[in-house]
Design an enzyme around this catalytic site. Structure first.
Site, PDB file in Angstrom:
ATOM      1  N   CYS A 176      45.859   7.954 130.653  1.00 32.99           N
ATOM      2  CA  CYS A 176      46.649   6.987 129.857  1.00 32.99           C
ATOM      3  C   CYS A 176      47.199   7.605 128.575  1.00 32.99           C
ATOM      4  O   CYS A 176      48.195   7.145 128.032  1.00 32.99           O
ATOM      5  CB  CYS A 176      45.801   5.773 129.506  1.00 32.99           C
ATOM      6  SG  CYS A 176      45.094   5.011 130.951  1.00 32.99           S
ATOM      7  N   HIS A 178      50.036   1.824 124.589  1.00 28.05           N
ATOM      8  CA  HIS A 178      49.853   2.024 126.026  1.00 28.05           C
ATOM      9  C   HIS A 178      49.545   0.652 126.632  1.00 28.05           C
ATOM     10  O   HIS A 178      48.711  -0.094 126.111  1.00 28.05           O
ATOM     11  CB  HIS A 178      48.703   3.007 126.277  1.00 28.05           C
ATOM     12  CG  HIS A 178      48.134   2.908 127.647  1.00 28.05           C
ATOM     13  ND1 HIS A 178      48.918   3.003 128.768  1.00 28.05           N
ATOM     14  CD2 HIS A 178      46.867   2.684 128.099  1.00 28.05           C
ATOM     15  CE1 HIS A 178      48.155   2.857 129.841  1.00 28.05           C
ATOM     16  NE2 HIS A 178      46.907   2.657 129.462  1.00 28.05           N
ATOM     17  N   ASN A 235      49.702  -1.742 134.495  1.00 31.41           N
ATOM     18  CA  ASN A 235      49.331  -0.534 133.745  1.00 31.41           C
ATOM     19  C   ASN A 235      49.803   0.679 134.537  1.00 31.41           C
ATOM     20  O   ASN A 235      49.295   0.946 135.625  1.00 31.41           O
ATOM     21  CB  ASN A 235      47.806  -0.532 133.568  1.00 31.41           C
ATOM     22  CG  ASN A 235      47.286   0.687 132.841  1.00 31.41           C
ATOM     23  OD1 ASN A 235      47.987   1.690 132.699  1.00 31.41           O
ATOM     24  ND2 ASN A 235      46.038   0.619 132.389  1.00 31.41           N
TER      25      ASN A 235
HETATM   26  O1  UT7 Z   1      44.455   2.068 130.855  1.00 30.85           O
HETATM   27  C1  UT7 Z   1      43.213   2.645 130.613  1.00 30.85           C
HETATM   28  C2  UT7 Z   1      42.365   1.797 129.789  1.00 30.85           C
HETATM   29  N1  UT7 Z   1      41.981   0.627 130.518  1.00 30.85           N
HETATM   30  C3  UT7 Z   1      41.621  -0.454 129.851  1.00 30.85           C
HETATM   31  O2  UT7 Z   1      41.674  -0.463 128.657  1.00 30.85           O
HETATM   32  C4  UT7 Z   1      41.117  -1.626 130.651  1.00 30.85           C
HETATM   33  C5  UT7 Z   1      39.987  -2.286 129.914  1.00 30.85           C
HETATM   34  N2  UT7 Z   1      39.321  -3.347 130.649  1.00 30.85           N
HETATM   35  C6  UT7 Z   1      39.929  -4.494 131.031  1.00 30.85           C
HETATM   36  O3  UT7 Z   1      41.105  -4.636 130.843  1.00 30.85           O
HETATM   37  C7  UT7 Z   1      39.082  -5.604 131.620  1.00 30.85           C
HETATM   38  O4  UT7 Z   1      37.723  -5.240 131.540  1.00 30.85           O
HETATM   39  C8  UT7 Z   1      39.438  -5.953 133.079  1.00 30.85           C
HETATM   40  C9  UT7 Z   1      40.782  -6.653 133.127  1.00 30.85           C
HETATM   41  C10 UT7 Z   1      39.490  -4.696 133.920  1.00 30.85           C
HETATM   42  C11 UT7 Z   1      38.391  -6.879 133.686  1.00 30.85           C
HETATM   43  O5  UT7 Z   1      38.274  -8.048 132.907  1.00 30.85           O
HETATM   44  P1  UT7 Z   1      36.846  -8.566 132.455  1.00 30.85           P
HETATM   45  O6  UT7 Z   1      37.081  -9.773 131.681  1.00 30.85           O
HETATM   46  O7  UT7 Z   1      36.147  -7.437 131.773  1.00 30.85           O
HETATM   47  O8  UT7 Z   1      36.169  -8.930 133.839  1.00 30.85           O
HETATM   48  P2  UT7 Z   1      34.816  -8.395 134.483  1.00 30.85           P
HETATM   49  O9  UT7 Z   1      35.008  -7.025 135.042  1.00 30.85           O
HETATM   50  O10 UT7 Z   1      33.679  -8.588 133.533  1.00 30.85           O
HETATM   51  O11 UT7 Z   1      34.624  -9.404 135.682  1.00 30.85           O
HETATM   52  C12 UT7 Z   1      34.385 -10.805 135.459  1.00 30.85           C
HETATM   53  C13 UT7 Z   1      34.315 -11.513 136.790  1.00 30.85           C
HETATM   54  C14 UT7 Z   1      33.358 -10.886 137.775  1.00 30.85           C
HETATM   55  O12 UT7 Z   1      32.761 -11.908 138.535  1.00 30.85           O
HETATM   56  P3  UT7 Z   1      31.283 -12.441 138.177  1.00 30.85           P
HETATM   57  O13 UT7 Z   1      30.387 -11.253 138.310  1.00 30.85           O
HETATM   58  O14 UT7 Z   1      31.365 -12.966 136.783  1.00 30.85           O
HETATM   59  O15 UT7 Z   1      31.059 -13.502 139.221  1.00 30.85           O
HETATM   60  C15 UT7 Z   1      34.255 -10.066 138.665  1.00 30.85           C
HETATM   61  O16 UT7 Z   1      33.709  -9.876 139.951  1.00 30.85           O
HETATM   62  O17 UT7 Z   1      35.605 -11.487 137.425  1.00 30.85           O
HETATM   63  C16 UT7 Z   1      35.480 -10.941 138.737  1.00 30.85           C
HETATM   64  N3  UT7 Z   1      36.697 -10.200 139.035  1.00 30.85           N
HETATM   65  C17 UT7 Z   1      37.781 -10.774 139.577  1.00 30.85           C
HETATM   66  N4  UT7 Z   1      38.036 -12.018 139.986  1.00 30.85           N
HETATM   67  C18 UT7 Z   1      39.256 -12.277 140.496  1.00 30.85           C
HETATM   68  C19 UT7 Z   1      36.976  -8.896 138.800  1.00 30.85           C
HETATM   69  N5  UT7 Z   1      38.208  -8.607 139.189  1.00 30.85           N
HETATM   70  C20 UT7 Z   1      38.749  -9.736 139.673  1.00 30.85           C
HETATM   71  C21 UT7 Z   1      40.001 -10.070 140.217  1.00 30.85           C
HETATM   72  N6  UT7 Z   1      40.214 -11.345 140.608  1.00 30.85           N
HETATM   73  N7  UT7 Z   1      40.988  -9.165 140.341  1.00 30.85           N
END
Ligand code: UT7
Length: 337
Positions: A114, A264, A294
């Site tokens: 990135c 970014h 992204n």
């Molecule tokens: O470009 C390089 C740098 N990258 C970044 O800066 C990305 C940084 N991170 C993020 O943007 C976020 O962490 C994400 C968008 C990737 C994820 O969001 P989050 O709020 O951190 O979600 P999470 O990973 O904690 O997941 C929450 C819940 C989980 O379910 P449970 O365990 O609470 O039942 C996941 O299984 O959301 C679920 N989940 C989804 N549900 C529907 C994860 N991905 C999805 C999805 N659709 N695509």
């Protein structure tokens, strides 16, 4: 003493639009979750057999060269940032030299994910400031879609990334008050595996093992990107803030001096956090992750080009580029346009 300015910008994205609803047909996800957590509405995916990382980079570069008002053979050096090269080796820099039919100038590939474009601009700037080169082509291009786990198992990563390319020509400037004022680069390899794609890699395992495993029936998920999302998010907001402040401070400037921040495009929530922290208005921060997702090394040059095309980057403006991502690596570039 020379300075460098961005004399030409271009971007290219494949035509094929993939909406959140499209993704919900192949994995357990939904538009509401994706928009709420990331701000993304749609992204572009290359249709198999059409574009490659290199071909997208070439198309973006052609536009940037044309807008710089130079001939392709005025390019003295090529820098290509990507995490999704066409080949394991050689990197796409030489493929651009070949496909654009540029004379045999040097071509350097950058592996900083990135932050790749920010690193690339920094390298180009040093070559120009030292007097070694006059025109340097910097490309960021990614073809993520072919390498993503498009099942529910991969949904935490696969809904975020999109394909596309952006490019800039950096040109020597005699005036030193305009152009790239400074760049600031960092890394913290302690967290290398928190956002990574482990294979193919020689540290992963021996090719003979892979051949023996062919019939084991087990899927090797190390060929898919992995991200510890919340950990990356927490680090991103801290490092973005730090490196923007570092860049401004180095030039005796403050957040109030920013005319346009191009972060970014990792997650709209990260951009909004930074905007709020620095007290910036909507006009001072450019976001297009909603339309492209992204695109890693391509995200800043795509966003910068769109902002410029829309008249949101004007002569005399203070433009700040900032990136954070896998490595971890992060950086900023401070530009007086
Ligand atoms: O470009 C390089 C740098 N990258 C970044 O800066 C990305 C940084 N991170 C993020 O943007 C976020 O962490 C994400 C968008 C990737 C994820 O969001 P989050 O709020 O951190 O979600 P999470 O990973 O904690 O997941 C929450 C819940 C989980 O379910 P449970 O365990 O609470 O039942 C996941 O299984 O959301 C679920 N989940 C989804 N549900 C529907 C994860 N991905 C999805 C999805 N659709 N695509």
């Amino acid at each position: 003493m020379y300075n460098s300015r961005i004399s030409g910008l271009g971007f290219y994205v494949p035509e094929n639009v993939v909406t959140n609803d499209d993704l919900s047909k192949v994995m357990d996800t939904n538009d509401e979750w994706i928009q709420e957590r990331t701000g993304i509405r749609e992204r572009r995916h290359v249709v198999k057999g059409t574009d490659t990382t290199t071909s997208m980079g070439v198309k973006a570069a052609q536009k940037a060269i044309e807008r710089a008002g130079i001939d392709k053979n005025d390019i003295d050096f090529i820098i290509f940032a990507t995490l999704s090269p066409d080949y394991y080796f050689p990197g796409p820099g030489v493929l651009v030299q070949r496909d654009l039919d540029i004379k045999t100038v040097g071509a350097l590939d950058i592996r900083n994910q990135c932050s790749g474009f920010v690193y690339g601009i920094s390298v180009a700037d040093q070559y120009i400031k030292s007097g070694m080169y006059k025109n340097v082509l910097v490309i960021g291009s990614e073809l993520h879609s072919h390498g993503l786990d498009m099942t529910t198992r991969g949904r935490g990563v696969s809904v975020i990334f999109g394909d596309g390319a952006g490019a800039a020509v950096l040109t020597r400037e005699e005036e030193t008050t305009k152009g790239i004022l400074s760049s600031h680069l960092h890394s913290e390899g302690q967290h290398a595996e928190e956002l990574s794609l482990i294979a193919p890699g020689m540290g992963k395992r021996w090719v003979t093992d892979i051949l023996e495993d062919v019939d084991s029936g087990e899927e090797d998920t190390s060929y898919f990107p992995y991200m510890n999302g919340q950990f990356v998010f927490k680090n991103a907001v801290v490092r973005f803030s730090e490196v923007i402040m570092e860049g401004l401070g180095a030039n005796n400037l403050g957040p109030q001096d920013i005319d346009m921040l191009i972060p970014h495009q990792a997650n709209l929530r990260i951009s909004q956090f930074i905007q709020k922290k620095f007290g910036l208005s909507d006009d001072q921060v450019f976001n297009n992750i909603m339309s492209y997702g992204n695109t890693t090394a391509a995200s800043i040059p795509i966003a910068l080009t769109e902002a410029w095309e829309q008249g949101k980057v004007k002569e005399g403006d203070l433009v700040v580029l900032a990136a954070f991502g896998s490595g971890f690596t992060w950086g900023s570039v401070i530009i007086r346009w």
